[in-house]
Scaffold this motif. Structure first.
Motif, PDB file in Angstrom:
ATOM      1  N   ARG A 287       0.756  -1.129  -0.242  1.00 59.37           N
ATOM      2  CA  ARG A 287       0.048  -0.135   0.052  1.00 59.37           C
ATOM      3  C   ARG A 287       1.115   1.498  -0.117  1.00 59.37           C
ATOM      4  O   ARG A 287       0.584   2.171  -0.758  1.00 59.37           O
ATOM      5  CB  ARG A 287      -0.811  -0.072   1.215  1.00 59.37           C
TER       6      ARG A 287
ATOM      7  N   HIS B 283       4.020   1.275  -1.278  1.00 66.66           N
ATOM      8  CA  HIS B 283       4.567   1.856  -2.533  1.00 66.66           C
ATOM      9  C   HIS B 283       3.465   2.290  -3.415  1.00 66.66           C
ATOM     10  O   HIS B 283       3.642   3.058  -4.661  1.00 66.66           O
ATOM     11  CB  HIS B 283       4.874   0.486  -3.018  1.00 66.66           C
ATOM     12  N   LEU B 284       2.235   1.812  -3.472  1.00 61.20           N
ATOM     13  CA  LEU B 284       1.175   2.150  -4.337  1.00 61.20           C
ATOM     14  C   LEU B 284       1.033   3.744  -4.204  1.00 61.20           C
ATOM     15  O   LEU B 284       0.786   4.440  -5.026  1.00 61.20           O
ATOM     16  CB  LEU B 284      -0.033   1.489  -4.067  1.00 61.20           C
ATOM     17  N   HIS B 285       1.042   4.350  -2.834  1.00 60.00           N
ATOM     18  CA  HIS B 285       0.866   5.674  -2.499  1.00 60.00           C
ATOM     19  C   HIS B 285       2.031   6.424  -3.045  1.00 60.00           C
ATOM     20  O   HIS B 285       1.913   7.584  -3.533  1.00 60.00           O
ATOM     21  CB  HIS B 285       0.606   5.880  -0.963  1.00 60.00           C
ATOM     22  N   ARG B 286       3.153   5.975  -2.948  1.00 61.43           N
ATOM     23  CA  ARG B 286       4.271   6.621  -3.547  1.00 61.43           C
ATOM     24  C   ARG B 286       4.317   6.689  -5.130  1.00 61.43           C
ATOM     25  O   ARG B 286       4.748   7.747  -5.498  1.00 61.43           O
ATOM     26  CB  ARG B 286       5.745   6.034  -2.919  1.00 61.43           C
ATOM     27  N   GLY B 287       3.831   5.653  -5.730  1.00 61.61           N
ATOM     28  CA  GLY B 287       3.641   5.881  -7.177  1.00 61.61           C
ATOM     29  C   GLY B 287       2.606   6.509  -7.629  1.00 61.61           C
ATOM     30  O   GLY B 287       2.872   7.629  -8.494  1.00 61.61           O
ATOM     31  N   ILE B 288       1.646   6.755  -6.728  1.00 55.94           N
ATOM     32  CA  ILE B 288       0.672   7.726  -7.064  1.00 55.94           C
ATOM     33  C   ILE B 288       0.990   9.145  -6.907  1.00 55.94           C
ATOM     34  O   ILE B 288       0.742  10.189  -7.795  1.00 55.94           O
ATOM     35  CB  ILE B 288      -0.619   7.649  -6.321  1.00 55.94           C
ATOM     36  N   SER B 289       1.944   9.415  -5.747  1.00 56.82           N
ATOM     37  CA  SER B 289       2.368  10.522  -5.721  1.00 56.82           C
ATOM     38  C   SER B 289       3.319  11.158  -6.584  1.00 56.82           C
ATOM     39  O   SER B 289       3.595  12.198  -6.925  1.00 56.82           O
ATOM     40  CB  SER B 289       3.093  10.542  -4.039  1.00 56.82           C
TER      41      SER B 289
ATOM     42  N   ILE C  25       3.513  10.037  -9.774  1.00 55.04           N
ATOM     43  CA  ILE C  25       2.978  10.506 -10.909  1.00 55.04           C
ATOM     44  C   ILE C  25       1.953  11.758 -10.941  1.00 55.04           C
ATOM     45  O   ILE C  25       2.208  12.585 -11.758  1.00 55.04           O
ATOM     46  CB  ILE C  25       1.820   9.092 -11.405  1.00 55.04           C
ATOM     47  N   ALA C  26       1.405  12.020  -9.719  1.00 54.45           N
ATOM     48  CA  ALA C  26       0.676  13.477  -9.555  1.00 54.45           C
ATOM     49  C   ALA C  26       1.923  14.402  -9.508  1.00 54.45           C
ATOM     50  O   ALA C  26       1.564  15.586 -10.280  1.00 54.45           O
ATOM     51  CB  ALA C  26       0.217  13.508  -8.281  1.00 54.45           C
TER      52      ALA C  26
ATOM     53  N   SER D  90       2.872  14.864 -13.077  1.00 62.24           N
ATOM     54  CA  SER D  90       1.989  15.767 -14.016  1.00 62.24           C
ATOM     55  C   SER D  90       1.681  16.928 -13.709  1.00 62.24           C
ATOM     56  O   SER D  90       1.820  18.067 -14.686  1.00 62.24           O
ATOM     57  CB  SER D  90       0.716  14.949 -14.129  1.00 62.24           C
TER      58      SER D  90
END
Length: 159
Positions: free
Chosen positions: A4, A6-12, A14-15, A18
């Motif tokens: 979870r 790693h998922l939050h870091r990845g989303i962060s 990407i955000a 962008s």
């Protein structure tokens, strides 16, 4: 939890990427001096950067295009695209401005151009590009201080 996190870091990431991409791709931020222009040739660099924003992040890309068109930052400065249109062999694209003086001073020339363009101009400004139109030399666009020799410039200013 690790997955979870790693998922939050990845989303962060990407955000953040962008936001950085759409902020940098906006011509209004890259070229604030172009604000207020209306019409002209499009700057391909700004169009490509805005298109990347449109391709990857649709809404920010649309906003970047809208802001750039609304502010005029997407257009090339007028003097920049004249470089390609005027050459010694092709001076029909130039606009002739007559000066009624045998030996015009820098102030005389600026005054006549200001009246013709209906805006203030400083021929010694680094943004103003001039060139000597002679049939035997290639046209080189540069600032007034680099186009004239120091002695010519001094004589021109003092005359």
């Amino acid at each position: 939890m690790s997955r979870r996190r790693h998922l939050h870091r990845g989303i962060s990431l990407i955000a953040a990427f962008s936001i950085a991409l759409t902020t940098v791709s906006c011509g209004t931020i890259l070229y604030p001096e172009r604000r207020g222009q209306s019409g002209g040739k499009l700057d391909t660099t700004v169009v490509i950067l805005d298109s990347i924003g449109l391709l990857f992040f649709f809404v920010p890309g649309v906003i970047a295009f809208a802001v750039d068109f609304a502010t005029g930052a997407i257009y090339l400065p007028r003097f920049r695209f004249l470089e390609n249109d005027i050459s010694p062999d092709n001076l029909k694209n130039a606009r002739m401005i007559m000066i009624n003086s045998a030996n015009p001073t820098l102030a005389d020339i600026e005054s006549v151009i200001e009246q013709d363009l209906a805006q203030d101009i400083d021929l010694l400004s680094p943004e103003v590009r001039v060139a000597r139109a002679t049939p035997d030399l290639p046209l080189v666009w540069d600032s007034m201080s680099k186009t004239l020799s120091p002695a010519q410039l001094t004589a021109f200013e003092a005359h």
